[in-house]
Motif scaffolding. Sequence first.
Motif, mmCIF file in Angstrom:
data_model
loop_
_atom_site.group_PDB
_atom_site.id
_atom_site.type_symbol
_atom_site.label_atom_id
_atom_site.label_comp_id
_atom_site.label_asym_id
_atom_site.label_seq_id
_atom_site.Cartn_x
_atom_site.Cartn_y
_atom_site.Cartn_z
ATOM 1 N N VAL A 77 0.925 -1.176 0.177
ATOM 2 C CA VAL A 77 0.021 0.091 -0.089
ATOM 3 C C VAL A 77 0.735 1.244 0.059
ATOM 4 O O VAL A 77 1.774 1.397 0.675
ATOM 5 N N LYS A 78 0.609 2.222 -0.787
ATOM 6 C CA LYS A 78 1.290 3.355 -0.810
ATOM 7 C C LYS A 78 0.980 4.196 0.221
ATOM 8 O O LYS A 78 0.098 4.459 0.533
ATOM 9 N N SER A 79 1.998 4.580 0.920
ATOM 10 C CA SER A 79 2.058 5.412 2.292
ATOM 11 C C SER A 79 2.027 6.740 1.932
ATOM 12 O O SER A 79 2.552 7.238 0.778
ATOM 13 N N SER A 80 1.125 7.728 2.724
ATOM 14 C CA SER A 80 1.510 9.231 2.405
ATOM 15 C C SER A 80 2.724 9.775 2.959
ATOM 16 O O SER A 80 3.423 8.980 3.571
ATOM 17 N N ASP A 81 3.202 11.083 2.390
ATOM 18 C CA ASP A 81 4.601 11.389 2.797
ATOM 19 C C ASP A 81 4.250 11.858 4.511
ATOM 20 O O ASP A 81 5.521 11.406 5.305
ATOM 21 N N GLN A 82 3.376 11.902 4.949
ATOM 22 C CA GLN A 82 2.954 12.150 6.527
ATOM 23 C C GLN A 82 3.250 10.784 7.089
ATOM 24 O O GLN A 82 3.726 11.045 8.285
ATOM 25 N N GLU A 83 2.695 9.508 6.610
ATOM 26 C CA GLU A 83 2.828 8.489 7.191
ATOM 27 C C GLU A 83 4.117 7.995 7.213
ATOM 28 O O GLU A 83 4.803 7.504 8.302
#
Length: 106
Positions: free
Chosen positions: A70-76
């Motif tokens: 799953v692609k994580s957000s930059d914040q995650e």
Amino acid sequence: MAEQLDRQQVEHVADLAKLAFTDAELDKFTPQLEEIIDLFKELEEVDTTGVEPMSTPTTEVNVMREDVAVKSSDQERQALLDNAPETANGLIKVPAIIDESEDGEE
């Protein structure tokens, strides 16, 4: 009682496990390791004739979810890196577990 273990044997086992202990800890752990070995020797004496081997004590079956990236957000991603003890170039830095040098030095 297990055959007497000495500190050098316990140090050797610790070294194989990549653990470092103080002299006081070695004094404490040496008799504890002897007791653990004694327990295994005691288990070896139990008559298990006619006892069927089991792979698990329950009938439960592991339920596994599908392994999907799953692609994580930059914040995650940043939150994960902020919790890591050490990072380098946006990755989590971990200590080497295999020493490939010839002299044992890093």
